[in-house]
Design a protein around this motif. Structure first.
Motif, mmCIF file in Angstrom:
data_model
loop_
_atom_site.group_PDB
_atom_site.id
_atom_site.type_symbol
_atom_site.label_atom_id
_atom_site.label_comp_id
_atom_site.label_asym_id
_atom_site.label_seq_id
_atom_site.Cartn_x
_atom_site.Cartn_y
_atom_site.Cartn_z
ATOM 1 N N UNK A 32 10.169 2.030 3.294
ATOM 2 C CA UNK A 32 9.039 2.526 2.504
ATOM 3 C C UNK A 32 8.660 1.521 1.431
ATOM 4 N N UNK A 33 9.642 0.918 0.759
ATOM 5 C CA UNK A 33 9.359 -0.075 -0.279
ATOM 6 C C UNK A 33 8.710 -1.310 0.317
ATOM 7 N N UNK A 34 9.180 -1.717 1.496
ATOM 8 C CA UNK A 34 8.615 -2.891 2.149
ATOM 9 C C UNK A 34 7.155 -2.636 2.499
ATOM 10 N N UNK A 35 6.849 -1.437 2.999
ATOM 11 C CA UNK A 35 5.466 -1.107 3.337
ATOM 12 C C UNK A 35 4.595 -1.110 2.082
ATOM 13 N N UNK A 36 5.095 -0.569 0.973
ATOM 14 C CA UNK A 36 4.327 -0.565 -0.270
ATOM 15 C C UNK A 36 4.120 -1.983 -0.772
ATOM 16 N N UNK A 37 5.121 -2.856 -0.640
ATOM 17 C CA UNK A 37 4.991 -4.240 -1.088
ATOM 18 C C UNK A 37 3.930 -4.963 -0.271
ATOM 19 N N UNK A 38 3.885 -4.681 1.057
ATOM 20 C CA UNK A 38 2.864 -5.314 1.893
ATOM 21 C C UNK A 38 1.466 -4.878 1.463
ATOM 22 N N UNK A 39 1.310 -3.609 1.124
ATOM 23 C CA UNK A 39 0.009 -3.101 0.702
ATOM 24 C C UNK A 39 -0.407 -3.705 -0.633
ATOM 25 N N UNK A 40 0.548 -3.924 -1.554
ATOM 26 C CA UNK A 40 0.242 -4.425 -2.885
ATOM 27 C C UNK A 40 -0.090 -5.916 -2.877
ATOM 28 N N UNK A 41 0.227 -6.616 -1.798
ATOM 29 C CA UNK A 41 0.013 -8.056 -1.753
ATOM 30 C C UNK A 41 -1.415 -8.455 -1.415
ATOM 31 N N UNK A 42 -2.294 -7.520 -1.147
ATOM 32 C CA UNK A 42 -3.679 -7.858 -0.837
ATOM 33 C C UNK A 42 -4.403 -8.182 -2.140
ATOM 34 N N UNK A 43 -4.818 -9.453 -2.258
ATOM 35 C CA UNK A 43 -5.481 -9.904 -3.478
ATOM 36 C C UNK A 43 -6.712 -10.732 -3.113
ATOM 37 N N UNK A 44 -7.713 -10.619 -3.962
ATOM 38 C CA UNK A 44 -8.892 -11.463 -3.850
ATOM 39 C C UNK A 44 -8.902 -12.383 -5.051
#
Length: 189
Positions: A32-44
């Motif tokens: 679950x933490x890994x999935x949240x980290x992947x989602x948080x890494x989207x940056x413009x």
């Protein structure tokens, strides 16, 4: 009737393999933490480099001072450049924005000019789609304003289309012999 949750399939496999509770229990939060980290890494990343509005009719817009800045908004996050002086200021400022869903999130940019407290939006606010960006590849974007433009670079980090290498020979129509065919050659055949 038991409805399986997202980690129940892992539990079933762990039970089948007779893995101890401590092994499969601690893998659940990690996933679950890994999935949240992947989602948080989207940056413009938006770099506002400079503008040139030397052809702007200041009297038509009732501009008394040549002070300008750029406002960039992504979702509910809004950032602005420092104030530039003159008709061709250089900012070279980079802003980072978190991106939830690149297919629905858009970037809005507007150009402001005028004396302090009397700034006016010059031109239209422009909307940029994030779904068309290539991952980790800086892409030039220009904000057209009356009398000039603002130069920017957009970079998608953690999202975007994959970069496809371009075949430099793809534009050539080659004959079987490997030679280029000219329009005059078609008439000869």
């Amino acid at each position: 009737l038991h409805v399986l949750g997202p980690f129940d399939s892992f539990r079933v496999v762990a039970a089948h393999l007779a893995l101890p509770y401590s092994v499969w229990h601690y893998h659940q939060p990690f996933a679950a933490c890994q999935h949240q980290a992947e989602m948080a890494e989207k940056k413009l990343s938006v770099e506002v480099s400079s503008c040139n509005v030397k052809k702007l009719d200041l009297k038509a817009y009732n501009i008394t001072k040549q002070r300008s800045y750029v406002v960039v908004k992504v979702g509910d996050q809004e950032k602005q450049t420092s104030v530039g002086i003159g008709l061709d200021p250089t900012w070279e400022e980079t802003f980072e924005f978190d991106v939830g869903d690149e297919n629905t999130t858009k970037c809005f940019v507007k150009f402001m000019m005028g004396a302090e407290g009397e700034e006016k939006q010059i031109g239209d606010e422009c909307e940029y789609l994030l779904s068309v960006l290539v991952v980790d590849k800086p892409t030039y974007k220009g904000l057209i304003v009356p009398g000039g433009k603002v130069d920017m670079m957009f970079t998608a980090r953690g999202f975007g289309k994959e970069d496809v290498p371009v075949d430099p020979t793809a534009f050539l129509d080659l004959m079987e012999g490997g030679e280029m065919m000219m329009d005059d050659d078609e008439e000869d055949q």
